[in-house]
Design a protein around this motif. Structure first.
Motif, PDB file in Angstrom:
ATOM      1  N   UNK A  80      15.714   6.652  -0.063  1.00  0.00           N
ATOM      2  CA  UNK A  80      15.901   7.041   1.273  1.00  0.00           C
ATOM      3  C   UNK A  80      17.175   6.000   1.851  1.00  0.00           C
ATOM      4  N   UNK A  81      17.804   6.298   2.792  1.00  0.00           N
ATOM      5  CA  UNK A  81      18.810   5.318   3.465  1.00  0.00           C
ATOM      6  C   UNK A  81      17.768   4.060   4.057  1.00  0.00           C
ATOM      7  N   UNK A  82      18.432   2.833   3.970  1.00  0.00           N
ATOM      8  CA  UNK A  82      17.538   1.829   4.278  1.00  0.00           C
ATOM      9  C   UNK A  82      16.853   1.997   5.680  1.00  0.00           C
ATOM     10  N   UNK A  83      17.579   2.597   6.605  1.00  0.00           N
ATOM     11  CA  UNK A  83      17.017   2.821   8.017  1.00  0.00           C
ATOM     12  C   UNK A  83      15.844   3.535   7.964  1.00  0.00           C
ATOM     13  N   UNK A  84      15.998   4.885   6.861  1.00  0.00           N
ATOM     14  CA  UNK A  84      14.750   5.767   6.674  1.00  0.00           C
ATOM     15  C   UNK A  84      13.734   5.066   6.037  1.00  0.00           C
ATOM     16  N   UNK A  85      13.950   4.141   5.172  1.00  0.00           N
ATOM     17  CA  UNK A  85      12.691   3.217   4.525  1.00  0.00           C
ATOM     18  C   UNK A  85      11.856   2.643   5.571  1.00  0.00           C
ATOM     19  N   UNK A  86      12.712   1.952   6.492  1.00  0.00           N
ATOM     20  CA  UNK A  86      12.012   1.387   7.576  1.00  0.00           C
ATOM     21  C   UNK A  86      11.313   2.153   8.453  1.00  0.00           C
ATOM     22  N   UNK A  87      11.917   3.199   8.664  1.00  0.00           N
ATOM     23  CA  UNK A  87      11.000   4.148   9.656  1.00  0.00           C
ATOM     24  C   UNK A  87       9.908   4.760   8.791  1.00  0.00           C
ATOM     25  N   UNK A  88      10.053   4.992   7.579  1.00  0.00           N
ATOM     26  CA  UNK A  88       9.021   5.748   6.896  1.00  0.00           C
ATOM     27  C   UNK A  88       7.761   4.680   6.614  1.00  0.00           C
ATOM     28  N   UNK A  89       8.103   3.412   6.434  1.00  0.00           N
ATOM     29  CA  UNK A  89       7.044   2.481   6.532  1.00  0.00           C
ATOM     30  C   UNK A  89       6.286   2.429   7.885  1.00  0.00           C
ATOM     31  N   UNK A  90       6.874   2.486   8.950  1.00  0.00           N
ATOM     32  CA  UNK A  90       6.392   2.519  10.383  1.00  0.00           C
ATOM     33  C   UNK A  90       5.725   3.627  10.344  1.00  0.00           C
ATOM     34  N   UNK A 150      27.749  -6.550   4.738  1.00  0.00           N
ATOM     35  CA  UNK A 150      27.261  -6.288   6.135  1.00  0.00           C
ATOM     36  C   UNK A 150      25.697  -6.044   6.031  1.00  0.00           C
ATOM     37  N   UNK A 151      25.056  -6.605   6.627  1.00  0.00           N
ATOM     38  CA  UNK A 151      23.575  -6.628   6.688  1.00  0.00           C
ATOM     39  C   UNK A 151      23.034  -7.466   5.758  1.00  0.00           C
ATOM     40  N   UNK A 152      23.336  -8.101   4.998  1.00  0.00           N
ATOM     41  CA  UNK A 152      22.752  -9.165   4.134  1.00  0.00           C
ATOM     42  C   UNK A 152      22.669 -10.397   4.903  1.00  0.00           C
ATOM     43  N   UNK A 153      21.402 -11.088   4.654  1.00  0.00           N
ATOM     44  CA  UNK A 153      21.310 -12.510   5.049  1.00  0.00           C
ATOM     45  C   UNK A 153      21.364 -13.116   3.587  1.00  0.00           C
ATOM     46  N   UNK A 154      22.243 -14.470   4.039  1.00  0.00           N
ATOM     47  CA  UNK A 154      22.420 -15.514   2.894  1.00  0.00           C
ATOM     48  C   UNK A 154      21.691 -16.785   3.275  1.00  0.00           C
ATOM     49  N   UNK A 155      20.816 -16.764   4.222  1.00  0.00           N
ATOM     50  CA  UNK A 155      20.021 -17.878   4.616  1.00  0.00           C
ATOM     51  C   UNK A 155      20.573 -18.268   5.916  1.00  0.00           C
TER      52      UNK A 155
END
Length: 266
Positions: A80-90, A150-155
């Motif tokens: 899924x798109x990443x926002x939809x993965x988060x929604x699906x977990x929710x 964009x959207x990645x964290x590197x610490x």
């Protein structure tokens, strides 16, 4: 010293689970016999999951398949798109994720495994002949144009370094292309993904990675809190991961996906 003590304490805490096989730490029905839906982002995330020769492969995929089989659980993957993965977990429409950072923001959504199954390192990279050096002090990079995704964290240190000239792009192909084309002096990414993309762009050998790593982050599996056995699943998978990390098979996967030396278990 703290790290050594943490490992000792972790081994003791997991001993009860290990001596009982993969028995859950919580009362409830056994987890074996289930089919779990694991959510993945549509965009590949090498070396943890990606498509190769029309097959879904990657470190997290192979580890999950191994540990799930060891406790009698089947896995079905859904992209899924990443926002939809988060929604699906929710909402519980997916049961778990294979590759998740443990953050305060995400904790209300999921129950994490008790230990990570991998660590991700991000390194700076530049053209092979670029005269750029890095000793771990980010301030020495303030004169360079730096690429990131964009959207990645590197610490926290990198993410909050307001003195750096960082430009964010959409994905690894764009990041690598802009370093090769001279738009960025240097960029940051995980070596496996960068090398894979450099090969796709016929640029193998044209990039070099700078040491030390910018950051190293633990990667967890996690289970939707909507699943009625989220706690049991997390406990069973924690025990199975712990046991699997002691095997030669796990060590071979670290080598295969170039993850050796990235932290606990590596």
């Amino acid at each position: 010293m703290r790290y050594w003590l943490l490992r000792v304490v972790l081994r003791v805490l997991l001993l009860v689970v290990l001596v009982q096989g993969t028995a859950p730490l919580y009362a409830g029905e056994p987890v074996a016999g289930q089919t779990l839906t694991a959510g993945l982002a549509e965009a590949d995330y090498p070396p943890f999951y990606f498509r190769e020769n029309d097959r879904l492969v990657g470190f997290s995929i192979e580890v999950l398949d191994e540990v799930a089989q060891s406790i009698g659980v089947d896995i079905r993957y859904q992209r899924l798109s990443w926002p939809r993965v988060l929604q699906a977990l929710s909402d519980g429409s997916v049961d778990m994720v294979t590759t998740f950072s443990n953050t305060a923001e995400r904790a209300p959504l999921v129950v994490y495994t008790g230990i990570p199954h991998a660590f991700e390192r991000n390194h700076l990279f530049a053209l092979t002949d670029a005269d750029i050096r890095f000793d771990g002090d980010l301030e020495t990079l303030s004169a360079y144009r730096i690429g990131a995704i964009t959207g990645y964290s590197y610490g926290d240190a990198f993410d909050n370094a307001s003195y750096l000239m960082v430009e964010r792009v959409l994905d690894e192909p764009t990041l690598v292309r802009m370093v090769l084309g001279g738009r960025f002096d240097v960029a940051v990414g995980n070596p496996f993904a960068v090398n894979l993309e450099a090969g796709n762009q016929d640029a193998a050998g044209r990039l070099r990675f700078l040491e030390p790593a910018v950051n190293s982050s633990p990667i967890y599996m996690a289970f939707s809190r909507r699943h009625p056995q989220a706690l049991e699943l997390a406990a069973a998978f924690t025990a199975a991961i712990y046991k699997f990390k002691e095997t030669e098979r796990y060590q071979s996967l670290l080598d295969k996906y170039r993850l050796r030396g990235t932290g606990f278990g590596g």
